[in-house]
Structures are given as structure tokens and as C-alpha cells.
Design a protein around this motif. Structure first.
Motif: not given
Length: 194
Positions: A39, A70, A74
Motif C-alpha cells: 500500500y 491503497h 490490504i
């Protein structure tokens, strides 16, 4: 201490030469950073901006605008489940429900207890004729069924699983073996002074 590896910083610095404008390299650079870290951290976005000699606010603006970037952790394997019209008409909602059960989450964005999986529902990924479909580990998977989802999850739970390391590019149709060659652009006409 740098958030990104020296090798990746060098790769990002080389990107602007591939594009007519240096700003065009921001999305590929962010994709590389996200691929390395999982991310985008504020530090990583600042390092991308520095490597590209761009304003950090601009880079962060790009990262926050596009949903494929992101800003929070995640799952190691992120399923992008298409829920646009064609996929929905061919069972995408049932596939999303089945995926939730298979990876043990209740909603989009939640990370599985083992940290391996998360998913999000996305708009069209350009493969309507193969609906329902998803993308996971930089690969498109077509004509999804519960069995195909179970197989994708089981493969990724295997300790021997190694995803193919490729950059996302426009996907060739399953009927074609290779992407089409890019079209040549016509030269621009000079504008008259005046």
C-alpha cells in the motif's frame, strides 16, 4: 530510512524518459511503490515525488483519486471483483458473496484473519464478454464460478504459490495470444502564427 528500496527509486527515476510529460510517470511510479510495499504510505508518496521531481501534493492527489491505489494495508492477495452491469447480470453478486465466505470476511476492504486476502468491488474492467470476472495478483480471471473462486483462493493459500510477477497491462482477449501492436500516430500539424 527510506520507505522504498534503492533499486525501486532508480526504476522510478527512469520512468519519465518513457513519457512525453514527466507527470505521466506518476501512476506507474505509484503502482511500483504499492507493489513493493503493499500500500502507499505518506513516506512512499513523498519519495515518489522526489524521484520524479514533482510536488508531493500532486502525487498524493493522484494516489487519492484512483481507487486502485491503497492508503491502508490490504490483503496480500487483493481480489478486484467487477460488479458492473454485465458482470451483475451474469452472477457477480453471487460470486462476491461466495468469495466473502471463502476468504472469511464480511465486507469489502476487510482483511482476512490470516492477512492473505481482501477484496473490493470495482466498476468495469473491460472484459464484459467474459462476465463475471475479477482481477487478482495482476491477472484477469474470466467466467467466474464458485469452483473457480475456490481454486483461486486455495492456490494462494498454498505455501508453494508464487504469483507471476508482471506489470498490469491492457489484457489480450483470451482468444488472442498477444496484445495488438500499438497504432502509429499521425504527425501533428503546425499551427499558423498569428
Amino acid at each position: 530510512m527510506s520507505a522504498l528500496s534503492a533499486h525501486l527509486i532508480d526504476e522510478i527515476k527512469a520512468l519519465p524518459a518513457r513519457y512525453p510529460q514527466p507527470r505521466s510517470a506518476v501512476m506507474p511510479a505509484l503502482d511500483l511503490a504499492q507493489e513493493e510495499l503493499g500500500y502507499l504510505t505518506p513516506e512512499a508518496m513523498t519519495e515518489v515525488a522526489t524521484a520524479l521531481q514533482l510536488d508531493a501534493g500532486y502525487v498524493e492527489g493522484v494516489a487519492t483519486f484512483y481507487t486502485l491505489f491503497h492508503l491502508e494495508p490490504i490483503g496480500k492477495h487483493r481480489f478486484y471483483m467487477c460488479t458492473n452491469l454485465s458482470c451483475t447480470l451474469r452472477g457477480a453478486e453471487e460470486m462476491v458473496e461466495h468469495l466473502r465466505g471463502a476468504i472469511g470476511v464480511k465486507e469489502a476492504g476487510e482483511v482476512s484473519a490470516d492477512g492473505l486476502f481482501s477484496y473490493e468491488e470495482v466498476e468495469c474492467m473491460g472484459a464484459c464478454e467474459y462476465a463475471p470476472m475479477c482481477r487478482v495478483d495482476h491477472r484477469y480471471h474470466y467466467d467466474l464460478t464458485a469452483e473457480k473462486i475456490d481454486r483461486l483462493v486455495a492456490e494462494r493459500r498454498s505455501p508453494d504459490f508464487a504469483p507471476v510477477q508482471t506489470r498490469v497491462a491492457p489484457h489480450p482477449s483470451p482468444a488472442r495470444k498477444a496484445p495488438l501492436a500499438p497504432k502509429k500516430r499521425a504527425p501533428r500539424k503546425k499551427m499558423a502564427d498569428g
